[in-house]
Design a protein around this motif. Structure first.
Motif, PDB file in Angstrom:
ATOM      1  N   THR A 265       0.815  -1.216   0.000  1.00  0.00           N
ATOM      2  CA  THR A 265       0.000   0.000   0.000  1.00  0.00           C
ATOM      3  C   THR A 265       0.846   1.263   0.000  1.00  0.00           C
ATOM      4  OG1 THR A 265      -0.161  -0.002   2.410  1.00  0.00           O
ATOM      5  CG2 THR A 265      -1.897  -1.155   1.185  1.00  0.00           C
ATOM      6  N   THR A 266       2.141   1.118  -0.081  1.00  0.00           N
ATOM      7  CA  THR A 266       3.064   2.253  -0.155  1.00  0.00           C
ATOM      8  C   THR A 266       3.970   2.026  -1.351  1.00  0.00           C
ATOM      9  OG1 THR A 266       4.710   1.161   1.237  1.00  0.00           O
ATOM     10  CG2 THR A 266       3.079   2.544   2.363  1.00  0.00           C
ATOM     11  N   ASN A 267       4.843   2.981  -1.627  1.00  0.00           N
ATOM     12  CA  ASN A 267       5.779   2.842  -2.751  1.00  0.00           C
ATOM     13  C   ASN A 267       7.154   2.374  -2.303  1.00  0.00           C
ATOM     14  OD1 ASN A 267       3.898   3.669  -4.667  1.00  0.00           O
ATOM     15  ND2 ASN A 267       4.329   5.822  -4.242  1.00  0.00           N
ATOM     16  N   PHE A 268       7.270   1.897  -1.080  1.00  0.00           N
ATOM     17  CA  PHE A 268       8.577   1.480  -0.581  1.00  0.00           C
ATOM     18  C   PHE A 268       8.426   0.239   0.286  1.00  0.00           C
ATOM     19  CE2 PHE A 268       6.802   4.846   2.020  1.00  0.00           C
ATOM     20  CZ  PHE A 268       6.792   4.285   3.279  1.00  0.00           C
ATOM     21  N   ASN A 269       9.528  -0.512   0.374  1.00  0.00           N
ATOM     22  CA  ASN A 269       9.536  -1.700   1.219  1.00  0.00           C
ATOM     23  C   ASN A 269      10.105  -1.347   2.596  1.00  0.00           C
ATOM     24  OD1 ASN A 269      12.182  -1.330   0.538  1.00  0.00           O
ATOM     25  ND2 ASN A 269      12.475  -3.335  -0.373  1.00  0.00           N
ATOM     26  N   ASN A 270      10.239  -2.351   3.456  1.00  0.00           N
ATOM     27  CA  ASN A 270      10.833  -2.146   4.774  1.00  0.00           C
ATOM     28  C   ASN A 270      12.348  -2.086   4.646  1.00  0.00           C
ATOM     29  OD1 ASN A 270       8.279  -2.317   5.881  1.00  0.00           O
ATOM     30  ND2 ASN A 270       8.520  -4.398   6.613  1.00  0.00           N
ATOM     31  N   LEU A 271      12.998  -1.347   5.532  1.00  0.00           N
ATOM     32  CA  LEU A 271      14.443  -1.151   5.442  1.00  0.00           C
ATOM     33  C   LEU A 271      15.044  -0.935   6.819  1.00  0.00           C
ATOM     34  CD1 LEU A 271      17.035  -0.322   3.656  1.00  0.00           C
ATOM     35  CD2 LEU A 271      16.241   2.015   4.057  1.00  0.00           C
TER      36      LEU A 271
ATOM     37  N   ASN B   2       9.462   1.677   7.873  1.00  0.00           N
ATOM     38  CA  ASN B   2       8.374   0.715   7.958  1.00  0.00           C
ATOM     39  C   ASN B   2       7.422   0.915   6.792  1.00  0.00           C
ATOM     40  OD1 ASN B   2       6.480  -1.128   8.823  1.00  0.00           O
ATOM     41  ND2 ASN B   2       5.588   0.225  10.357  1.00  0.00           N
ATOM     42  N   GLY B   3       7.475   0.008   5.827  1.00  0.00           N
ATOM     43  CA  GLY B   3       6.543   0.048   4.712  1.00  0.00           C
ATOM     44  C   GLY B   3       5.376  -0.891   4.968  1.00  0.00           C
ATOM     45  N   SER B   4       4.490  -1.011   4.020  1.00  0.00           N
ATOM     46  CA  SER B   4       3.413  -1.984   4.051  1.00  0.00           C
ATOM     47  C   SER B   4       3.739  -2.982   2.950  1.00  0.00           C
ATOM     48  CB  SER B   4       2.078  -1.290   3.793  1.00  0.00           C
ATOM     49  OG  SER B   4       1.035  -2.239   3.782  1.00  0.00           O
ATOM     50  N   VAL B   5       4.148  -4.205   3.338  1.00  0.00           N
ATOM     51  CA  VAL B   5       4.727  -5.130   2.363  1.00  0.00           C
ATOM     52  C   VAL B   5       4.089  -6.515   2.409  1.00  0.00           C
ATOM     53  CG1 VAL B   5       6.954  -3.934   2.432  1.00  0.00           C
ATOM     54  CG2 VAL B   5       6.573  -5.880   3.933  1.00  0.00           C
ATOM     55  N   THR B   6       4.312  -7.249   1.315  1.00  0.00           N
ATOM     56  CA  THR B   6       3.924  -8.652   1.209  1.00  0.00           C
ATOM     57  C   THR B   6       5.110  -9.404   0.605  1.00  0.00           C
ATOM     58  OG1 THR B   6       3.056  -8.382  -1.032  1.00  0.00           O
ATOM     59  CG2 THR B   6       1.497  -8.085   0.794  1.00  0.00           C
ATOM     60  N   GLY B   7       4.992 -10.719   0.517  1.00  0.00           N
ATOM     61  CA  GLY B   7       5.960 -11.523  -0.225  1.00  0.00           C
ATOM     62  C   GLY B   7       7.325 -11.656   0.410  1.00  0.00           C
ATOM     63  N   HIS B   8       7.385 -11.972   1.698  1.00  0.00           N
ATOM     64  CA  HIS B   8       8.684 -12.181   2.347  1.00  0.00           C
ATOM     65  C   HIS B   8       8.509 -13.116   3.534  1.00  0.00           C
ATOM     66  CE1 HIS B   8       8.031  -9.957   6.102  1.00  0.00           C
ATOM     67  NE2 HIS B   8       7.205  -9.238   5.371  1.00  0.00           N
ATOM     68  N   ASP B   9       9.610 -13.667   4.002  1.00  0.00           N
ATOM     69  CA  ASP B   9       9.617 -14.407   5.263  1.00  0.00           C
ATOM     70  C   ASP B   9      10.775 -13.933   6.137  1.00  0.00           C
ATOM     71  OD1 ASP B   9      11.821 -15.578   4.069  1.00  0.00           O
ATOM     72  OD2 ASP B   9      11.224 -17.629   4.522  1.00  0.00           O
TER      73      ASP B   9
ATOM     74  N   VAL C  59      -3.435  -3.777   9.006  1.00  0.00           N
ATOM     75  CA  VAL C  59      -4.850  -3.870   8.651  1.00  0.00           C
ATOM     76  C   VAL C  59      -5.730  -2.832   9.332  1.00  0.00           C
ATOM     77  CG1 VAL C  59      -4.747  -6.325   8.086  1.00  0.00           C
ATOM     78  CG2 VAL C  59      -5.223  -5.629  10.435  1.00  0.00           C
ATOM     79  N   THR C  60      -5.212  -2.123  10.328  1.00  0.00           N
ATOM     80  CA  THR C  60      -6.079  -1.200  11.075  1.00  0.00           C
ATOM     81  C   THR C  60      -6.161   0.191  10.453  1.00  0.00           C
ATOM     82  OG1 THR C  60      -4.359  -0.295  12.534  1.00  0.00           O
ATOM     83  CG2 THR C  60      -5.396  -2.387  13.207  1.00  0.00           C
ATOM     84  N   GLY C  61      -5.157   0.578   9.656  1.00  0.00           N
ATOM     85  CA  GLY C  61      -5.105   1.944   9.140  1.00  0.00           C
ATOM     86  C   GLY C  61      -4.463   2.907  10.116  1.00  0.00           C
ATOM     87  N   ASP C  62      -4.176   2.449  11.325  1.00  0.00           N
ATOM     88  CA  ASP C  62      -3.521   3.273  12.342  1.00  0.00           C
ATOM     89  C   ASP C  62      -2.017   2.996  12.259  1.00  0.00           C
ATOM     90  OD1 ASP C  62      -2.245   4.121  14.754  1.00  0.00           O
ATOM     91  OD2 ASP C  62      -4.146   3.968  15.838  1.00  0.00           O
ATOM     92  N   PRO C  63      -1.202   4.027  11.923  1.00  0.00           N
ATOM     93  CA  PRO C  63       0.240   3.780  11.758  1.00  0.00           C
ATOM     94  C   PRO C  63       0.924   3.280  13.025  1.00  0.00           C
ATOM     95  CG  PRO C  63      -0.239   6.127  11.622  1.00  0.00           C
ATOM     96  CD  PRO C  63      -1.555   5.417  11.679  1.00  0.00           C
ATOM     97  N   VAL C  64       0.375   3.594  14.190  1.00  0.00           N
ATOM     98  CA  VAL C  64       0.977   3.107  15.439  1.00  0.00           C
ATOM     99  C   VAL C  64       0.666   1.621  15.620  1.00  0.00           C
ATOM    100  CG1 VAL C  64       1.010   3.333  17.947  1.00  0.00           C
ATOM    101  CG2 VAL C  64       0.942   5.378  16.517  1.00  0.00           C
ATOM    102  N   LEU C  65      -0.608   1.256  15.461  1.00  0.00           N
ATOM    103  CA  LEU C  65      -0.993  -0.154  15.621  1.00  0.00           C
ATOM    104  C   LEU C  65      -0.421  -1.034  14.521  1.00  0.00           C
ATOM    105  CD1 LEU C  65      -4.723   0.260  16.693  1.00  0.00           C
ATOM    106  CD2 LEU C  65      -2.740  -0.213  18.153  1.00  0.00           C
TER     107      LEU C  65
END
Length: 171
Positions: free
Chosen positions: A60-66, A97-104, A138-144
């Protein structure tokens, strides 16, 4: 929304007895021992750049986690200076902190090499295991929805001798 956690890696320098010596040097970092088999990349260029580990496909963002480590003086800038009994900064740790999928990816270790250049030439290596708890966003709250990065082994030390005295470097 982009969130960063920035922390400084801090070491303390102590001597067995009071001694008026100032030490100085630089620090470099590299990521090792990643936990997981896919979805992450490691770029260990801290001698002149930064050491990075990133993971996931942006959802849901244009960047991954780093995770990023930039050692003091690793890019040719000023290094660190410390007197016995004082704390000194050896680098900056940044977490994007991005919003990502496809990793373990579940974590990696940061190997920090501390180069003591003055008044002697000593190299000490430290390793810190970083764990990450990836939340489902899933909450939409960046803290949660914020992921949690933690250091698994927070205390480590090394010793060296100078001028007949034992000195201890401790995180």
């Amino acid at each position: 929304m982009k969130h960063h956690l920035i922390a400084a890696a801090i070491f303390g320098l102590s001597a067995g007895a009071a001694h008026a010596v100032t030490f100085s040097g630089t620090a470099q970092g590299s990521w090792v021992d990643p936990i997981g088999s896919f979805g992450f990349t490691i770029a260990n260029n801290d001698a002149g750049e930064t050491a990075d580990v990133d993971w996931g496909t942006p959802a849901t963002t244009n960047f991954n986690n780093l995770w990023r480590f930039d050692g003091v003086g690793s890019d040719g800038g000023p290094g660190w200076t410390a007197d016995a009994g004082n704390l000194f900064k050896v680098g900056d740790f940044t977490y994007r902190n991005g919003s990502v999928t496809g990793h373990d990816f579940d974590g990696a270790s940061l190997a920090v090499t501390l180069f003591i250049i003055n008044p002697l030439n000593v190299t000490e290596s430290f390793s810190f295991a970083f764990d990450v708890l990836n939340t489902p966003n899933v909450t939409g709250d960046p803290v949660l929805d914020g992921d949690i990065a933690s250091i698994a082994n927070i205390s480590t030390s090394a010793t060296f001798m100078y001028g007949g005295l034992d000195y201890t470097l401790e995180l």
